[in-house]
Design a protein around this motif. Structure first.
Motif, short mmCIF file in Angstrom:
data_model
loop_
_atom_site.label_atom_id
_atom_site.label_comp_id
_atom_site.label_asym_id
_atom_site.label_seq_id
_atom_site.Cartn_x
_atom_site.Cartn_y
_atom_site.Cartn_z
N HIS A 174 0.83 -1.21 0.00
CA HIS A 174 0.00 0.00 0.00
C HIS A 174 0.87 1.26 0.00
O HIS A 174 0.62 2.19 -0.78
CB HIS A 174 -0.94 0.02 1.22
N ASN A 175 1.86 1.29 0.88
CA ASN A 175 2.65 2.52 1.03
C ASN A 175 3.55 2.82 -0.16
O ASN A 175 3.76 3.99 -0.49
CB ASN A 175 3.44 2.48 2.33
N VAL A 176 4.05 1.80 -0.83
CA VAL A 176 4.82 2.03 -2.05
C VAL A 176 3.93 2.68 -3.10
O VAL A 176 4.31 3.68 -3.73
CB VAL A 176 5.44 0.71 -2.58
N ALA A 177 2.71 2.16 -3.26
CA ALA A 177 1.78 2.72 -4.24
C ALA A 177 1.35 4.13 -3.83
O ALA A 177 1.32 5.05 -4.66
CB ALA A 177 0.56 1.80 -4.37
N ARG A 178 1.01 4.32 -2.56
CA ARG A 178 0.55 5.63 -2.08
C ARG A 178 1.62 6.70 -2.25
O ARG A 178 1.33 7.84 -2.60
CB ARG A 178 0.10 5.52 -0.62
N ALA A 179 2.87 6.34 -2.02
CA ALA A 179 3.96 7.31 -2.15
C ALA A 179 4.10 7.82 -3.58
O ALA A 179 4.50 8.97 -3.80
CB ALA A 179 5.27 6.69 -1.68
N LYS A 180 3.76 6.97 -4.55
CA LYS A 180 3.89 7.36 -5.96
C LYS A 180 2.98 8.52 -6.33
O LYS A 180 3.24 9.21 -7.32
CB LYS A 180 3.63 6.16 -6.87
N VAL A 181 1.90 8.73 -5.58
CA VAL A 181 1.00 9.85 -5.87
C VAL A 181 1.03 10.89 -4.75
O VAL A 181 0.19 11.78 -4.71
CB VAL A 181 -0.46 9.37 -6.14
N GLY A 182 1.99 10.75 -3.83
CA GLY A 182 2.15 11.73 -2.78
C GLY A 182 1.22 11.59 -1.59
O GLY A 182 1.05 12.52 -0.82
N VAL A 183 0.63 10.40 -1.42
CA VAL A 183 -0.26 10.16 -0.28
C VAL A 183 0.58 9.58 0.86
O VAL A 183 1.43 8.72 0.65
CB VAL A 183 -1.40 9.18 -0.66
N GLY A 184 0.31 10.06 2.08
CA GLY A 184 1.04 9.61 3.25
C GLY A 184 0.85 8.13 3.52
O GLY A 184 -0.06 7.49 2.97
N PRO A 185 1.67 7.58 4.40
CA PRO A 185 1.63 6.15 4.68
C PRO A 185 0.38 5.73 5.46
O PRO A 185 -0.27 6.53 6.13
CB PRO A 185 2.89 5.92 5.52
N ILE A 186 0.10 4.46 5.34
CA ILE A 186 -0.99 3.83 6.08
C ILE A 186 -0.33 2.83 7.04
O ILE A 186 0.74 2.30 6.73
CB ILE A 186 -1.98 3.14 5.10
N GLY A 187 -0.94 2.59 8.18
CA GLY A 187 -0.36 1.68 9.16
C GLY A 187 -1.31 0.56 9.53
O GLY A 187 -2.52 0.66 9.38
N TRP A 188 -0.73 -0.52 10.02
CA TRP A 188 -1.48 -1.72 10.40
C TRP A 188 -2.24 -1.47 11.70
O TRP A 188 -1.73 -0.83 12.62
CB TRP A 188 -0.53 -2.88 10.57
N ASN A 189 -3.45 -2.02 11.78
CA ASN A 189 -4.25 -1.93 12.99
C ASN A 189 -4.79 -3.32 13.30
O ASN A 189 -5.50 -3.91 12.46
CB ASN A 189 -5.39 -0.93 12.79
N ASN A 190 -4.46 -3.86 14.46
CA ASN A 190 -4.85 -5.23 14.80
C ASN A 190 -6.36 -5.40 14.96
O ASN A 190 -6.90 -6.47 14.67
CB ASN A 190 -4.14 -5.67 16.08
N THR A 191 -7.06 -4.38 15.42
CA THR A 191 -8.52 -4.47 15.55
C THR A 191 -9.17 -4.60 14.18
O THR A 191 -10.06 -5.42 13.97
CB THR A 191 -9.07 -3.23 16.29
N ILE A 192 -8.71 -3.78 13.24
CA ILE A 192 -9.25 -3.85 11.88
C ILE A 192 -8.86 -5.17 11.22
O ILE A 192 -9.66 -5.78 10.50
CB ILE A 192 -8.76 -2.64 11.05
N ALA A 193 -7.65 -5.64 11.49
CA ALA A 193 -7.21 -6.93 10.94
C ALA A 193 -8.06 -8.07 11.48
O ALA A 193 -8.40 -9.00 10.73
CB ALA A 193 -5.74 -7.17 11.26
N ALA A 194 -8.43 -8.01 12.75
CA ALA A 194 -9.30 -9.05 13.33
C ALA A 194 -10.67 -9.02 12.66
O ALA A 194 -11.26 -10.08 12.38
CB ALA A 194 -9.43 -8.85 14.83
N TYR A 195 -11.18 -7.83 12.39
CA TYR A 195 -12.44 -7.70 11.68
C TYR A 195 -12.33 -8.33 10.29
O TYR A 195 -13.20 -9.12 9.87
CB TYR A 195 -12.85 -6.22 11.55
N ALA A 196 -11.25 -8.00 9.58
CA ALA A 196 -11.04 -8.54 8.23
C ALA A 196 -10.91 -10.07 8.27
O ALA A 196 -11.49 -10.76 7.43
CB ALA A 196 -9.79 -7.92 7.60
N GLN A 197 -10.19 -10.59 9.25
CA GLN A 197 -10.02 -12.04 9.37
C GLN A 197 -11.35 -12.73 9.64
O GLN A 197 -11.65 -13.77 9.05
CB GLN A 197 -9.02 -12.39 10.46
#
Length: 156
Positions: free
Chosen positions: A31-54
């Protein structure tokens, strides 16, 4: 090196390679490699959201249908053959870029809402999951917080 040590080394390599591209670091990095290409700041991992996704991925493992969860997060889904990994899924979503016209903030010539969610500048938290479905395919989900793709707003 004896045959058994050689075989063990091969097995370790296969396991290591198969786990690669699916860790939370791999999802965030893609995500961050792609986001950097258009000047968008980084995104970070969140365990609560990951648990929801899982949890949602586990529910979809029965049928592998690309149905959105309807939950509180932005969401991208992908399915594919057994070798579909997390980085492949992110790259699939990013590949919609030619269908996005930034000037008019519209999709032209195809789907682009997966792309815009990856690049949504206000989405700063991410959680993803990958499961093997009963039909042998892989199901991948990434959930984003805050969600994106609000009509009339630019992703970046």
């Amino acid at each position: 090196m004896g045959f058994s040590k050689f075989l063990l080394a091969i097995c370790f390599l296969v396991i290591h390679v198969s786990l690669a591209q699916n860790s939370h670091f791999d999802f965030v990095h893609a995500h961050n490699v792609a986001r950097a290409k258009v000047g968008v700041g980084p995104i970070g991992w969140n365990n609560t959201i990951a648990a929801y996704a899982q949890d949602y991925a586990n529910k979809r493992s029965k049928d592998c249908n690309l149905e959105h969860s309807g939950g509180p997060y932005g969401e991208n889904l992908a399915e594919g053959y057994e070798n579909l990994n997390g980085v492949d899924a992110v790259n699939l979503w990013v590949s919609e870029k030619p269908n996005y016209n930034h000037k008019s903030n519209t999709c032209v010539g195809g789907e682009c809402l997966h792309y815009t969610q990856v690049f949504w500048r206000d989405s700063v938290h991410l959680g993803c999951a990958r499961v093997k479905c009963h039909n042998g395919w892989m199901f991948v989900i990434c959930s984003y917080d805050p969600p994106g793709n609000y009509e009339g707003e630019f992703p970046y």
